[in-house]
Design an enzyme around this catalytic site. Structure first.
Site, PDB file in Angstrom:
ATOM      1  N   LYS A  57      43.773  24.065  50.409  1.00  0.00           N
ATOM      2  CA  LYS A  57      43.576  23.314  51.648  1.00  0.00           C
ATOM      3  C   LYS A  57      44.616  22.188  51.734  1.00  0.00           C
ATOM      4  CE  LYS A  57      38.776  24.630  51.911  1.00  0.00           C
ATOM      5  NZ  LYS A  57      37.360  24.345  51.709  1.00  0.00           N
ATOM      6  N   GLN A  72      33.571  20.000  49.516  1.00  0.00           N
ATOM      7  CA  GLN A  72      33.713  21.359  48.995  1.00  0.00           C
ATOM      8  C   GLN A  72      32.381  21.843  48.412  1.00  0.00           C
ATOM      9  OE1 GLN A  72      36.565  23.302  49.293  1.00  0.00           O
ATOM     10  NE2 GLN A  72      35.232  24.916  48.535  1.00  0.00           N
ATOM     11  N   ASP A 129      34.352  21.220  58.875  1.00  0.00           N
ATOM     12  CA  ASP A 129      33.786  22.503  58.440  1.00  0.00           C
ATOM     13  C   ASP A 129      32.809  23.050  59.478  1.00  0.00           C
ATOM     14  OD1 ASP A 129      34.924  23.459  56.117  1.00  0.00           O
ATOM     15  OD2 ASP A 129      33.604  22.331  54.772  1.00  0.00           O
TER      16      ASP A 129
END
Ligand code: NAD
Length: 302
Positions: free
Chosen positions: A53, A97, A120
Site C-alpha cells: 500500500k 490493517q 477502506d
C-alpha cells in the site's frame, strides 16, 4: 477462448490517472493527499500488504505514514491514535490493517475512524450510504471489480450477475454496487444448496469464497464474464498434475503457487472474459484504495 482481463495493466492506467489528479490537487490547493496506515503486531502477511500500500502511495505522489503498534496494544490506545489521526489536517485517509489481535474490539476501532477518512469503506456509515446510493467511500476490492467490468465494456444493466461469497469486505458491497448498476443479482454463500443452479445461467459470475476449484466448467455459461477474487496458496504436494505443469516455475522457485476459486484451465476456453490469479482483481484493490484516498482529500480540502 476468453478475453483475459489484465488487472495489472488496468490498475497501472488508474494509478497514472490518480498521479495526474494528485499533482493537480497540489498545484491548485497546495495539498498532497496523506494516508495513515496502522499496523498492529508482526503478522507477516499484513506487513507485506502494508508495504504494498505504501509503495502504491509513493508511485502516485500520496504521502503515506505507517503507525506501528505492538501486538499487545489495548483498544483504548488504538482509539487514542485514531482520534489524533482524525484531527490531523495532513491526513485524509486512515486505515487499520486487518486482522487485529483478539483483545481488540474491531468494531469499535473501525467505527472510530471518521467516515470522511475511512478509505477502506468499512465504517457502518459508509456501508449505509452505499445502500442508500449516497456519496461515500466504497471498499476497494468490490469497487475494483466494478471498474474492471466497466473498463472492459461488459454490460451490467439488466445482466444476470451471481456473486459467490457474502463477506462484508467483498461479497455484500459488490452485490450493492452491481445492483446500483441495474444488474439482477443473486448472492450465494456456504449454505447455498445448489451453487451450479445459480451460476450456470449468469452473464457475470464473481467468486470470492477462498475455495480452490469451486467454479467448474459445467457451472459457467458459454461467453460469461468470470471474475475470480479468490487467493489460494497451493503447495506442490497439494497440486494436481495439470497445475504442477502449468505453474512449474513457481513450484520450482517457491514450492507453491497462487490460484483463485475458478478452475481456470477448464473454464477459460468457455468464458467470454476471465480474470487471472494473480494479475486480475488483486492489483485493482490497491489502485482503488489510492483512488479513495484522493477522493477523501478532494472532499476534505477546502
Ligand atoms: P470470507 O473468507 O470472509 O468468506 C468467504 C465467503 O465465501 C463466505 O460468504 C462463505 O459463505 C462463502 N463460501 C465459502 N465456501 C463456499 C462454498 N463452498 N460455496 C459457496 N460459498 C462459499 O471472504 P472474503 O474475505 O471476501 O475472501 C474471499 C476470498 O477472496 C479469499 O480467498 C481472499 O483471500 C480473497 N480476497 C482477495 C482480495 C483481492 O484483493 N484480490 C481481497 C479480499 C479477499
Amino acid at each position: 477462448m476468453a478475453k483475459i482481463i489484465n488487472g495489472t495493466k488496468i490498475s497501472a492506467d488508474i494509478k497514472n490517472e490518480i498521479k495526474q489528479e494528485v499533482a493537480e490537487l497540489e498545484r491548485s490547493k497546495g495539498v498532497k493527499p496523506g494516508l495513515a496506515v496502522i499496523l498492529v503486531g508482526e503478522n507477516p502477511a499484513s506487513k507485506v500488504y502494508v508495504a504494498n500500500k505504501q509503495k502504491g502511495c509513493a508511485e502516485v505522489g500520496i504521502i503515506s505514514e505507517e503507525i506501528k503498534m505492538p501486538e499487545t496494544v489495548s483498544t483504548a490506545d488504538l482509539l487514542k491514535e485514531i482520534d489524533m489521526l482524525n484531527k490531523r489536517e495532513d491526513i485524509h485517509g486512515i486505515l487499520v490493517q486487518l486482522p487485529l489481535p483478539q483483545q481488540i474490539n474491531k468494531n469499535m476501532v473501525l467505527e472510530a475512524i471518521i467516515p470522511e477518512k475511512d478509505v477502506d469503506g468499512f465504517h457502518p456509515v459508509n456501508m449505509g450510504r452505499l445502500v442508500a446510493q449516497q456519496e461515500c467511500l466504497v471498499p476497494a476490492t468490490p469497487s475494483g471489480i466494478i471498474e474492471l467490468l466497466k473498463r472492459e465494456n461488459i454490460n451490467l444493466k439488466g445482466a444476470n450477475a451471481t456473486m459467490v461469497g457474502h463477506s462484508e469486505i467483498v461479497g455484500k458491497p459488490c452485490t450493492l454496487l452491481l445492483l446500483n448498476e441495474w444488474a439482477t443479482v443473486t448472492i450465494c454463500h456456504i449454505e447455498t444448496r445448489d451453487l451450479k443452479m445459480h451460476t450456470q445461467d449468469a452473464d457475470i459470475i464473481i467468486v470470492a469464497a477462498g475455495v480452490p476449484y469451486l467454479i467448474k466448467e459445467n457451472m459457467v455459461k458459454e461467453g460469461a464474464a468470470v471474475i475470480d477474487v479468490g487467493i489460494n496458496r497451493i503447495t506442490s504436494d497439494k497440486a494436481n498434475p495439470e497445475l504442477l505443469e502449468w505453474r512449474k516455475s513457481d513450484f520450482e522457485a517457491k514450492g507453491a503457487t497462487l490460484i483463485g476459486d475458478v478452475d481456470y484451465l477448464k473454464v477459460e476456453p468457455k468464458a467470454g472474459y476471465i480474470t487471472p490469479v494473480p494479475g486480475g482483481v488483486g492489483p485493482m484493490t490497491i489502485a482503488m484504495l489510492l483512488s479513495n484516498t484522493l477522493k477523501a482529500a478532494n472532499r476534505l480540502v477546502k
